[in-house]
Scaffold this motif. Sequence first.
Motif, PDB file in Angstrom:
ATOM      1  N   LYS A  86      -9.394  49.387  21.029  1.00 29.00           N
ATOM      2  CA  LYS A  86      -9.401  50.052  19.879  1.00 29.00           C
ATOM      3  C   LYS A  86     -10.687  49.468  19.052  1.00 29.00           C
ATOM      4  CE  LYS A  86      -4.481  50.417  20.785  1.00 29.00           C
ATOM      5  NZ  LYS A  86      -4.650  50.187  22.265  1.00 29.00           N
ATOM      6  N   ARG A  88     -13.774  48.871  16.762  1.00 27.18           N
ATOM      7  CA  ARG A  88     -14.511  49.654  15.971  1.00 27.18           C
ATOM      8  C   ARG A  88     -15.958  49.629  16.381  1.00 27.18           C
ATOM      9  NH1 ARG A  88     -14.534  48.180   9.716  1.00 27.18           N
ATOM     10  NH2 ARG A  88     -12.489  49.123   9.730  1.00 27.18           N
ATOM     11  N   ARG A 113      -0.883  44.452  17.944  1.00 26.14           N
ATOM     12  CA  ARG A 113      -1.483  45.488  16.861  1.00 26.14           C
ATOM     13  C   ARG A 113      -1.617  44.845  15.690  1.00 26.14           C
ATOM     14  NH1 ARG A 113      -1.507  50.555  19.251  1.00 26.14           N
ATOM     15  NH2 ARG A 113      -0.266  50.732  21.115  1.00 26.14           N
ATOM     16  N   ILE A 116      -4.623  42.764  15.642  1.00 24.16           N
ATOM     17  CA  ILE A 116      -6.002  43.480  15.712  1.00 24.16           C
ATOM     18  C   ILE A 116      -6.372  44.211  14.351  1.00 24.16           C
ATOM     19  CG2 ILE A 116      -6.999  45.499  16.474  1.00 24.16           C
ATOM     20  CD1 ILE A 116      -5.281  45.019  19.072  1.00 24.16           C
ATOM     21  N   ALA A 117      -5.251  44.540  13.673  1.00 29.82           N
ATOM     22  CA  ALA A 117      -5.507  45.051  12.226  1.00 29.82           C
ATOM     23  C   ALA A 117      -6.196  44.136  11.243  1.00 29.82           C
ATOM     24  CB  ALA A 117      -3.997  45.818  11.693  1.00 29.82           C
ATOM     25  N   GLU A 120      -9.764  43.870  12.126  1.00 35.13           N
ATOM     26  CA  GLU A 120     -10.334  45.070  12.488  1.00 35.13           C
ATOM     27  C   GLU A 120     -11.895  44.838  12.395  1.00 35.13           C
ATOM     28  OE1 GLU A 120      -9.586  49.767  11.326  1.00 35.13           O
ATOM     29  OE2 GLU A 120      -9.063  48.065  10.004  1.00 35.13           O
ATOM     30  N   GLU A 121     -12.323  44.349  11.493  1.00 32.39           N
ATOM     31  CA  GLU A 121     -13.869  44.419  11.180  1.00 32.39           C
ATOM     32  C   GLU A 121     -14.787  43.638  12.262  1.00 32.39           C
ATOM     33  OE1 GLU A 121     -12.271  40.545   9.383  1.00 32.39           O
ATOM     34  OE2 GLU A 121     -11.641  42.704   9.248  1.00 32.39           O
ATOM     35  N   ALA A 123     -13.353  43.826  15.255  1.00 28.98           N
ATOM     36  CA  ALA A 123     -12.893  44.358  16.742  1.00 28.98           C
ATOM     37  C   ALA A 123     -13.894  44.960  17.611  1.00 28.98           C
ATOM     38  CB  ALA A 123     -11.795  45.198  16.590  1.00 28.98           C
TER      39      ALA A 123
END
Length: 160
Positions: A86, A88, A113, A116-117, A120-121, A123
């Motif tokens: 997932k 970015r 999850r 990861i959230a 996120e920047e 990922a």
Amino acid sequence: MALHIVFVEPEIPPNTGNIARSCAATNSVLHLVKPLGFSIDDKSLKRAGLDYWPYVTLEVHESLDEFMKKYGEEGENRTMYIATTKGRHRYTDIAYKDGDMLLFGKETAGLPRSFIAEHEENAIRIPMSENTRLRSFNLANSANIIMFEALRQLGFPGLE
């Protein structure tokens, strides 16, 4: 300095043995975050790593929280990248630095999850077919793909 490969809750001994062998061959640091799906003394783990284990710089962490308390602060000499389907960013779009950390989740579920959230920047992902039967690449293969891109960008430091 060196690259850091972090396996969070790995479940399959040969994957860990294979990346241990790669870490030994590239002077990268291997971090294993518990719980592990096997014993570090497991015969199949040792078999997969062959006789490379004495050359592996290994750190074992009791939990992801413990690991993050020790290494969670990013500095100018270290960025933590989260490998996930997932992600970015493509893994090739990153400008890696010596000391960067590459985190990979367990084979059956990846990284949490929520984790990861939070990151996120940072990922990253390996591009793959949209074939819905494929969830991801093999863990050790994924780690090697990304690790060697980082090493290539760094000019393969200390490697012949």
